[in-house]
Design a protein around this motif. Sequence first.
Motif, PDB file in Angstrom:
ATOM      1  N   LEU A  28      68.320  32.971  22.457  1.00 15.31           N
ATOM      2  CA  LEU A  28      67.394  33.446  21.423  1.00 15.31           C
ATOM      3  C   LEU A  28      68.131  33.802  20.145  1.00 15.31           C
ATOM      4  O   LEU A  28      69.323  34.131  20.169  1.00 15.31           O
ATOM      5  N   LYS A  29      67.377  33.758  19.040  1.00 15.88           N
ATOM      6  CA  LYS A  29      67.963  34.068  17.730  1.00 15.88           C
ATOM      7  C   LYS A  29      67.885  35.575  17.478  1.00 15.88           C
ATOM      8  O   LYS A  29      66.837  36.185  17.689  1.00 15.88           O
ATOM      9  N   LEU A  30      68.978  36.175  16.995  1.00 14.86           N
ATOM     10  CA  LEU A  30      68.993  37.613  16.727  1.00 14.86           C
ATOM     11  C   LEU A  30      68.181  37.948  15.481  1.00 14.86           C
ATOM     12  O   LEU A  30      68.386  37.366  14.423  1.00 14.86           O
ATOM     13  N   ARG A  31      67.256  38.890  15.629  1.00 21.72           N
ATOM     14  CA  ARG A  31      66.474  39.398  14.498  1.00 21.72           C
ATOM     15  C   ARG A  31      66.316  40.895  14.672  1.00 21.72           C
ATOM     16  O   ARG A  31      65.426  41.355  15.398  1.00 21.72           O
ATOM     17  N   TYR A  32      67.186  41.690  14.067  1.00 21.42           N
ATOM     18  CA  TYR A  32      67.071  43.139  14.183  1.00 21.42           C
ATOM     19  C   TYR A  32      67.100  43.763  12.804  1.00 21.42           C
ATOM     20  O   TYR A  32      68.084  43.622  12.078  1.00 21.42           O
ATOM     21  N   GLY A  33      66.012  44.451  12.433  1.00 18.50           N
ATOM     22  CA  GLY A  33      65.927  45.033  11.092  1.00 18.50           C
ATOM     23  C   GLY A  33      65.996  46.541  11.075  1.00 18.50           C
ATOM     24  O   GLY A  33      66.094  47.150  10.016  1.00 18.50           O
ATOM     25  N   GLY A  34      65.901  47.194  12.245  1.00 18.30           N
ATOM     26  CA  GLY A  34      66.051  48.650  12.303  1.00 18.30           C
ATOM     27  C   GLY A  34      64.785  49.455  12.121  1.00 18.30           C
ATOM     28  O   GLY A  34      64.843  50.671  12.039  1.00 18.30           O
ATOM     29  N   ALA A  35      63.617  48.785  12.057  1.00  9.34           N
ATOM     30  CA  ALA A  35      62.328  49.514  12.111  1.00  9.34           C
ATOM     31  C   ALA A  35      61.545  48.869  13.241  1.00  9.34           C
ATOM     32  O   ALA A  35      61.334  47.650  13.239  1.00  9.34           O
ATOM     33  N   MET A  36      61.119  49.698  14.195  1.00  9.42           N
ATOM     34  CA  MET A  36      60.486  49.130  15.379  1.00  9.42           C
ATOM     35  C   MET A  36      59.318  48.195  15.029  1.00  9.42           C
ATOM     36  O   MET A  36      59.233  47.088  15.548  1.00  9.42           O
ATOM     37  N   VAL A  37      58.429  48.625  14.136  1.00 14.66           N
ATOM     38  CA  VAL A  37      57.271  47.778  13.826  1.00 14.66           C
ATOM     39  C   VAL A  37      57.682  46.410  13.281  1.00 14.66           C
ATOM     40  O   VAL A  37      57.085  45.393  13.648  1.00 14.66           O
ATOM     41  N   GLY A  38      58.689  46.394  12.399  1.00 11.51           N
ATOM     42  CA  GLY A  38      59.122  45.122  11.823  1.00 11.51           C
ATOM     43  C   GLY A  38      59.684  44.204  12.896  1.00 11.51           C
ATOM     44  O   GLY A  38      59.363  43.009  12.959  1.00 11.51           O
ATOM     45  N   ASP A  39      60.516  44.773  13.769  1.00 16.39           N
ATOM     46  CA  ASP A  39      61.151  43.961  14.811  1.00 16.39           C
ATOM     47  C   ASP A  39      60.128  43.510  15.856  1.00 16.39           C
ATOM     48  O   ASP A  39      60.168  42.381  16.342  1.00 16.39           O
ATOM     49  N   ILE A  40      59.198  44.395  16.176  1.00 19.72           N
ATOM     50  CA  ILE A  40      58.143  44.049  17.127  1.00 19.72           C
ATOM     51  C   ILE A  40      57.226  42.965  16.556  1.00 19.72           C
ATOM     52  O   ILE A  40      56.791  42.053  17.241  1.00 19.72           O
TER      53      ILE A  40
END
Length: 284
Positions: free
Chosen positions: A193-205
């Motif tokens: 899978l491609k990493l996508r982590y922005g540090g705000a739960m709603v954005g990442d979810i």
Amino acid sequence: MNEQETVDKVFEAVAEAAPHIRAGILHRREYVGEENPSDEKQMEADVWANELLKEKITNIEGVGELASEEEQEVIECGKGLSVSMDPLDGSSNIPTNNVIGTIIGVYNEEFPCSGENMISAFYVVYGPLISMVRTEDGKVNEYVLEEKSGDRVEPYIASEDIELPEPQVYGFGGNKNWSEKFREFEDEISKDLKLRYGGAMVGDINQVLHQGGLFAYPSRTDAPEGKLRLLFEANPIAFIMEKAGGSSTDTEQDILEKPVEGLHERTPVFLGNEELIKKVENEV
Ligand code: FDP
């Protein structure tokens, strides 16, 4: 007012508040020198969004109590449903102007109660657009908000009956303090899978909801229960994920079945496609 009408009123109140919350951030980007009940530094914007939403939600007929991540105690306000809120999720993203959100859960039981008593959940994403994802008639729908004259806001349906697609992305928080076992798990996941982590739960979810995959904030070596709050963050998002055909776990049980002891208690959180949640339960 029946339960559904009350839920709709809460949704409308949050939609009405959302553009004000976003506009008000401009002059509220400093820390106030106080901590919230989870011992995290509060920003002026956290306090302000909390007050704005509190005022609106506690005045809705059919809402009996409100619990906020920013308030120590439950606020009693009448007879009826219990509403949980994280007024500004991911507020440490404010100084860098990255995505933040608001998370709401509606329960038909007094707090503290487990996610099995949840009847509706929604979240706001303050991104290039303001969008709201909500459960509705057992489905998950996404709205985009358009501001009209005066205080009017019109939510336009953007995606109907969202179902998690085949997994494409993952985002895991707390990497400085992962266990060896979790590092090995992440290493394996990162091959597919491609990493996508922005540090705000709603954005990442929101990325996992639209692209399929796995969001996690696991147990940390310095914080065995992880970081996220069961009532304010984990339960509402687990409810949405499950209605979108996904699943949730704390590694041992479905998040929504987890008994609740305290209002502000934390839990390890894993949310996403069912096969990935099974993998977490087998390997983490
Ligand atoms: P924040 O502290 O900025 O409010 O609610 C907690 C939260 O953000 C989540 O939105 C986010 O997923 C997580 O914490 C980010 O934590 P890390 O800074 O440890 O990545």
